[in-house]
Write a protein that holds these residues in place. Structure first.
Motif, PDB file in Angstrom:
ATOM      1  N   LEU A 262      -2.335  -6.551  -1.842  1.00 14.68           N
ATOM      2  CA  LEU A 262      -3.334  -5.481  -1.925  1.00 14.68           C
ATOM      3  C   LEU A 262      -3.046  -4.367  -0.920  1.00 14.68           C
ATOM      4  CD1 LEU A 262      -6.583  -7.628  -2.357  1.00 14.68           C
ATOM      5  CD2 LEU A 262      -5.443  -6.248  -4.106  1.00 14.68           C
ATOM      6  N   MET A 263      -2.637  -4.733   0.284  1.00 19.75           N
ATOM      7  CA  MET A 263      -2.314  -3.712   1.292  1.00 19.75           C
ATOM      8  C   MET A 263      -1.103  -2.903   0.854  1.00 19.75           C
ATOM      9  SD  MET A 263      -4.325  -3.469   3.942  1.00 19.75           S
ATOM     10  CE  MET A 263      -3.279  -2.805   5.211  1.00 19.75           C
ATOM     11  N   ARG A 264      -0.128  -3.563   0.317  1.00 20.22           N
ATOM     12  CA  ARG A 264       1.089  -2.878  -0.145  1.00 20.22           C
ATOM     13  C   ARG A 264       0.742  -1.870  -1.230  1.00 20.22           C
ATOM     14  NH1 ARG A 264       4.308  -4.773  -4.328  1.00 20.22           N
ATOM     15  NH2 ARG A 264       6.475  -4.030  -4.365  1.00 20.22           N
ATOM     16  N   ALA A 265      -0.112  -2.281  -2.169  1.00 20.91           N
ATOM     17  CA  ALA A 265      -0.499  -1.396  -3.265  1.00 20.91           C
ATOM     18  C   ALA A 265      -1.370  -0.246  -2.770  1.00 20.91           C
ATOM     19  CB  ALA A 265      -1.232  -2.197  -4.333  1.00 20.91           C
ATOM     20  N   ALA A 266      -2.351  -0.536  -1.911  1.00 20.86           N
ATOM     21  CA  ALA A 266      -3.247   0.505  -1.410  1.00 20.86           C
ATOM     22  C   ALA A 266      -2.487   1.503  -0.549  1.00 20.86           C
ATOM     23  CB  ALA A 266      -4.387  -0.129  -0.609  1.00 20.86           C
ATOM     24  N   ASP A 267      -1.521   1.030   0.228  1.00 19.54           N
ATOM     25  CA  ASP A 267      -0.711   1.919   1.065  1.00 19.54           C
ATOM     26  C   ASP A 267       0.102   2.879   0.193  1.00 19.54           C
ATOM     27  OD1 ASP A 267       0.463   2.690   3.648  1.00 19.54           O
ATOM     28  OD2 ASP A 267       2.283   1.791   2.858  1.00 19.54           O
ATOM     29  N   ALA A 268       0.716   2.360  -0.872  1.00 20.49           N
ATOM     30  CA  ALA A 268       1.480   3.225  -1.778  1.00 20.49           C
ATOM     31  C   ALA A 268       0.574   4.257  -2.435  1.00 20.49           C
ATOM     32  CB  ALA A 268       2.172   2.366  -2.840  1.00 20.49           C
ATOM     33  N   ALA A 269      -0.617   3.849  -2.817  1.00 25.14           N
ATOM     34  CA  ALA A 269      -1.554   4.778  -3.445  1.00 25.14           C
ATOM     35  C   ALA A 269      -2.004   5.852  -2.458  1.00 25.14           C
ATOM     36  CB  ALA A 269      -2.761   4.009  -3.975  1.00 25.14           C
ATOM     37  N   MET A 270      -2.169   5.474  -1.188  1.00 19.60           N
ATOM     38  CA  MET A 270      -2.575   6.455  -0.175  1.00 19.60           C
ATOM     39  C   MET A 270      -1.503   7.536   0.004  1.00 19.60           C
ATOM     40  SD  MET A 270      -2.070   7.467   3.191  1.00 19.60           S
ATOM     41  CE  MET A 270      -1.297   6.057   3.966  1.00 19.60           C
ATOM     42  N   TYR A 271      -0.243   7.110   0.062  1.00 13.69           N
ATOM     43  CA  TYR A 271       0.836   8.104   0.199  1.00 13.69           C
ATOM     44  C   TYR A 271       0.906   9.013  -1.017  1.00 13.69           C
ATOM     45  CZ  TYR A 271       2.728   6.366   4.556  1.00 13.69           C
ATOM     46  OH  TYR A 271       2.885   6.036   5.890  1.00 13.69           O
ATOM     47  N   GLN A 272       0.602   8.475  -2.187  1.00  9.05           N
ATOM     48  CA  GLN A 272       0.563   9.301  -3.381  1.00  9.05           C
ATOM     49  C   GLN A 272      -0.558  10.331  -3.271  1.00  9.05           C
ATOM     50  OE1 GLN A 272       2.785   9.280  -5.763  1.00  9.05           O
ATOM     51  NE2 GLN A 272       1.800  10.869  -6.974  1.00  9.05           N
ATOM     52  N   ALA A 273      -1.695   9.920  -2.715  1.00 11.96           N
ATOM     53  CA  ALA A 273      -2.810  10.856  -2.521  1.00 11.96           C
ATOM     54  C   ALA A 273      -2.402  11.996  -1.594  1.00 11.96           C
ATOM     55  CB  ALA A 273      -4.021  10.111  -1.953  1.00 11.96           C
ATOM     56  N   LYS A 274      -1.644  11.693  -0.547  1.00 15.03           N
ATOM     57  CA  LYS A 274      -1.177  12.744   0.365  1.00 15.03           C
ATOM     58  C   LYS A 274      -0.220  13.691  -0.347  1.00 15.03           C
ATOM     59  CE  LYS A 274      -1.792  10.779   4.949  1.00 15.03           C
ATOM     60  NZ  LYS A 274      -2.701  11.856   5.366  1.00 15.03           N
ATOM     61  N   GLU A 275       0.672  13.140  -1.171  1.00  9.53           N
ATOM     62  CA  GLU A 275       1.621  13.972  -1.888  1.00  9.53           C
ATOM     63  C   GLU A 275       0.921  14.873  -2.905  1.00  9.53           C
ATOM     64  OE1 GLU A 275       4.575  11.462  -3.588  1.00  9.53           O
ATOM     65  OE2 GLU A 275       5.331  10.743  -1.643  1.00  9.53           O
ATOM     66  N   GLU A 276      -0.214  14.426  -3.416  1.00  5.75           N
ATOM     67  CA  GLU A 276      -0.942  15.203  -4.419  1.00  5.75           C
ATOM     68  C   GLU A 276      -1.835  16.272  -3.808  1.00  5.75           C
ATOM     69  OE1 GLU A 276      -2.987  12.232  -6.634  1.00  5.75           O
ATOM     70  OE2 GLU A 276      -1.209  11.605  -7.775  1.00  5.75           O
ATOM     71  N   GLY A 277      -1.854  16.353  -2.496  1.00  9.21           N
ATOM     72  CA  GLY A 277      -2.620  17.429  -1.867  1.00  9.21           C
ATOM     73  C   GLY A 277      -3.625  17.010  -0.825  1.00  9.21           C
ATOM     74  N   ARG A 278      -3.730  15.711  -0.531  1.00  9.05           N
ATOM     75  CA  ARG A 278      -4.649  15.192   0.501  1.00  9.05           C
ATOM     76  C   ARG A 278      -6.112  15.374   0.090  1.00  9.05           C
ATOM     77  NH1 ARG A 278      -1.967  16.179   6.442  1.00  9.05           N
ATOM     78  NH2 ARG A 278       0.150  15.603   5.860  1.00  9.05           N
ATOM     79  N   ALA A 279      -6.990  14.835   0.950  1.00  6.46           N
ATOM     80  CA  ALA A 279      -8.442  14.899   0.726  1.00  6.46           C
ATOM     81  C   ALA A 279      -8.811  14.407  -0.666  1.00  6.46           C
ATOM     82  CB  ALA A 279      -8.962  16.313   0.952  1.00  6.46           C
ATOM     83  N   ARG A 280      -8.217  13.298  -1.061  1.00  6.63           N
ATOM     84  CA  ARG A 280      -8.503  12.727  -2.381  1.00  6.63           C
ATOM     85  C   ARG A 280      -8.241  11.231  -2.359  1.00  6.63           C
ATOM     86  NH1 ARG A 280      -5.280  16.051  -6.132  1.00  6.63           N
ATOM     87  NH2 ARG A 280      -5.642  17.622  -4.506  1.00  6.63           N
ATOM     88  N   MET A 281      -8.701  10.552  -3.406  1.00  7.12           N
ATOM     89  CA  MET A 281      -8.477   9.118  -3.539  1.00  7.12           C
ATOM     90  C   MET A 281      -7.582   8.870  -4.749  1.00  7.12           C
ATOM     91  SD  MET A 281     -11.205   6.012  -4.088  1.00  7.12           S
ATOM     92  CE  MET A 281     -11.437   6.291  -5.849  1.00  7.12           C
ATOM     93  N   THR A 282      -6.605   8.001  -4.575  1.00  5.64           N
ATOM     94  CA  THR A 282      -5.700   7.635  -5.663  1.00  5.64           C
ATOM     95  C   THR A 282      -5.706   6.125  -5.822  1.00  5.64           C
ATOM     96  OG1 THR A 282      -4.264   9.535  -5.223  1.00  5.64           O
ATOM     97  CG2 THR A 282      -3.314   7.725  -6.491  1.00  5.64           C
ATOM     98  N   ARG A 283      -5.794   5.687  -7.069  1.00  9.14           N
ATOM     99  CA  ARG A 283      -5.742   4.255  -7.338  1.00  9.14           C
ATOM    100  C   ARG A 283      -4.319   3.833  -7.651  1.00  9.14           C
ATOM    101  NH1 ARG A 283     -11.245   2.745 -10.566  1.00  9.14           N
ATOM    102  NH2 ARG A 283     -12.475   4.555  -9.943  1.00  9.14           N
TER     103      ARG A 283
END
Length: 558
Positions: A262-283
């Motif tokens: 779960l941590m591995r998946a959530a961490d990858a999703a967080m970096y994707q959120a940053k790449e998409e422009g920050r201040a957002r949530m990505t699943r």
């Protein structure tokens, strides 16, 4: 000393002392002459007094011994971890000073143990569960969940926290972290997630684990609430500040049943959120899963690429816009991938930056460039070799010392080296890195700002930078032939660059018409496929020997 021995000695002492004391007192206070019979009759009361003293002393010693025995038993219980039970009443009554000392000792030990427990399990700044505590607590909850039961793990990374910490100091940074923790606790409580665990992993990374949260709308609502809460201004002692957060979410059982998954998946999703422009949530998603798998493979391949000698340099010439002579050649990294592909730097360098391998790769590039430049010096060929510097290298305190050592060992004059720094990186460059660049420039190296016009330049900062040349970003060059506005922008930038006392260089020049227009606009040097494609060192040497006269003819104004 055993209790029976203690009692016997006390009794003997009491008997003797009582008898002698009574007898002597009687003699001392009497004026009568005593006979032996009189002494015998007088001694009897003394013996009775001694017996009474003996009995009293025996009782007192027995009480004391019992109280001490109970104190010893209580200390033994404390050694086994019992710091809560009161000191025995007998000890407090018979030996009060000992009881007071024991009570104080137990209280101090309990406070110390509580402090150690707090430090071991909770973050000292925010009071949230620390990494170890969060991990253990979450793993325990996951282990007790039924198969198929839902849960959500939110990985929260603060946006712009480092800027606040660097500009205002660690005290303000800690105050901000405390307020972030308060808001996260409040959001988790208001979400109605029973048993929610909130933790601080490290730095500006936080987590919220919500057992039982399986509804996608509830997950979205909590994520939105966190983003909204952290987007509001924070009132700090030295003034308000605004940050934000990027959030990655992983769901049980869709994305894993263990905390590691779960941590591995959530961490990858967080970096994707940053790449998409920050201040957002990505699943987390299947697409992200594929990307994560690809990153892991790439990381493994990059780790052994250096040892296998799979990296190589190619060089793209840069010529003077007026005379057409070779000015420099930019060194570009290529990877001879085991699949047989020749991969460009854009396909893997960002990953090398992220996983920490850029330091070793950067040192290899610097060594290869120094060797090539030294060969140019020995062969008497014209021009410099340009070395691109990454952000990781500029942040590495030891990089410039290693670079200077590499140049010295290769016998490369600094005049043969051009150091290129991207505009965005240059504007964030530390004073130490700027000073190191200035030192190399003073030794003869050329310093160039790359990708100019693509980012946010601080012209005042640029004025004081140790820079000789400025490269226009290729996105500005592409439309100069057909777009009037593009021409005016390029001409204005060239004028600005000249005003700073620097040369203007155009890269990404793909057509002869572009080269001709850039000469008219006042550009000093040109680089791109219109001049030559990147080539290895041998091909470049042949190109210089064979094609330089033709290049000069093509690029000289009519």
């Amino acid at each position: 000393m055993h209790q029976s021995s203690l009692e016997s000695r006390a009794a003997m002492f009491a008997l003797g002392a009582g008898a002698v004391t009574f007898f002597l007192a009687l003699i001392a206070t009497s004026s009568v002459t005593w006979s032996s019979g009189d002494y015998g009759r007088a001694l009897m009361p003394a013996i009775v007094c001694a017996a009474l003293s003996w009995a009293s002393a025996r009782v007192r010693v027995a009480d004391t011994a019992s109280a001490i025995d109970q104190a010893v038993d209580r200390l033994a219980a404390a050694a086994d971890g019992d710091l809560a039970t009161p000191v025995p009443a007998a000890t407090a009554m018979v030996v009060p000073r000992l009881a007071t000392a024991m009570t104080s000792l137990f209280a101090q030990l309990a406070a110390n143990f509580a402090r150690v427990h707090q430090l071991a399990l909770f973050d000292p700044v925010t009071g949230l569960a620390n990494r170890a505590n969060f991990r253990d607590s979450t793993e325990a909850v996951l282990a007790g969940m039924e198969e198929g039961a839902g849960a959500a793990l939110f990985f929260i990374d603060l946006d712009r926290f480092k800027a606040v910490n660097d500009s205002r100091g660690h005290a303000s940074g800690d105050q901000l972290l405390m307020k972030v923790a308060e808001r996260l606790r409040t959001v988790a409580e208001e979400a109605g997630c029973a048993g929610a665990l909130v933790g601080r992993l490290a730095g500006d990374e936080f987590t919220i684990f919500c057992p039982g949260m399986a509804d996608h709308d509830a997950v979205q609502a909590l994520g939105d609430a966190v983003i909204d809460a952290l987007a509001q201004p924070f009132a700090l002692t030295d003034g308000p500040v605004m940050i934000g957060a990027s959030i990655g979410v992983a769901l049980r059982p869709d994305h894993g049943t263990t905390l590691h998954d779960l941590m591995r998946a959530a961490d990858a999703a967080m970096y994707q959120a940053k790449e998409e422009g920050r201040a957002r949530m990505t699943r987390y998603s299947e697409r992200l899963a594929a990307e994560l798998s690809g990153r892991e493979v790439l990381d493994q391949e990059l780790r052994i690429a250096l040892d296998r000698g799979e990296f190589a340099l190619v060089f793209q010439p840069q010529v003077a816009a007026g005379g057409g002579g070779l000015v420099a050649a930019e060194a570009l990294l290529r990877w001879r991938h085991p699949s047989g592909e020749l991969r460009s730097a854009g396909e893997f360098l960002a990953r090398a930056e992220a996983n920490g391998q850029m330091v070793a790769i950067g040192d290899w590039i610097a060594t290869a460039v120094a060797a090539a430049a030294a060969a140019w010096e020995r062969d008497g060929r014209p021009g410099r070799i340009a070395l691109n510097l990454s952000q990781r290298q500029l942040e590495d305190d030891g990089f410039f010392a290693r670079l200077e050592a590499i140049l010295h060992q290769a016998g490369t004059p600094a005049t043969r080296i051009e150091l290129e720094v991207g505009e965005a990186i240059a504007m964030r460059c530390s004073p130490l890195a700027v000073a190191a660049l200035a030192r190399l420039r003073a030794a003869g190296a050329t310093v160039t700002i790359d990708d100019f016009g693509a980012g946010d330049s601080n012209l005042q900062r640029l004025r004081h930078w140790p820079v000789d040349r400025v490269k226009l970003d290729r996105t500005l060059v592409g439309e100069v032939v057909h777009d009037r506005v593009a021409r005016e922008i390029v001409q204005a930038l060239i004028g600005l660059i000249h005003g700073l006392g620097c040369e203007a260089v155009a890269e990404g020049v793909e057509a002869e018409a572009q080269a001709a227009m850039l000469r008219v606009l006042g550009c000093d040097a040109i680089q791109g496929w219109a001049i030559a494609r990147p080539m290895d060192a041998g091909a470049l040497a042949a190109w210089i020997d064979r094609d330089q006269p033709a290049v000069a003819r093509r690029t000289t104004p009519a």
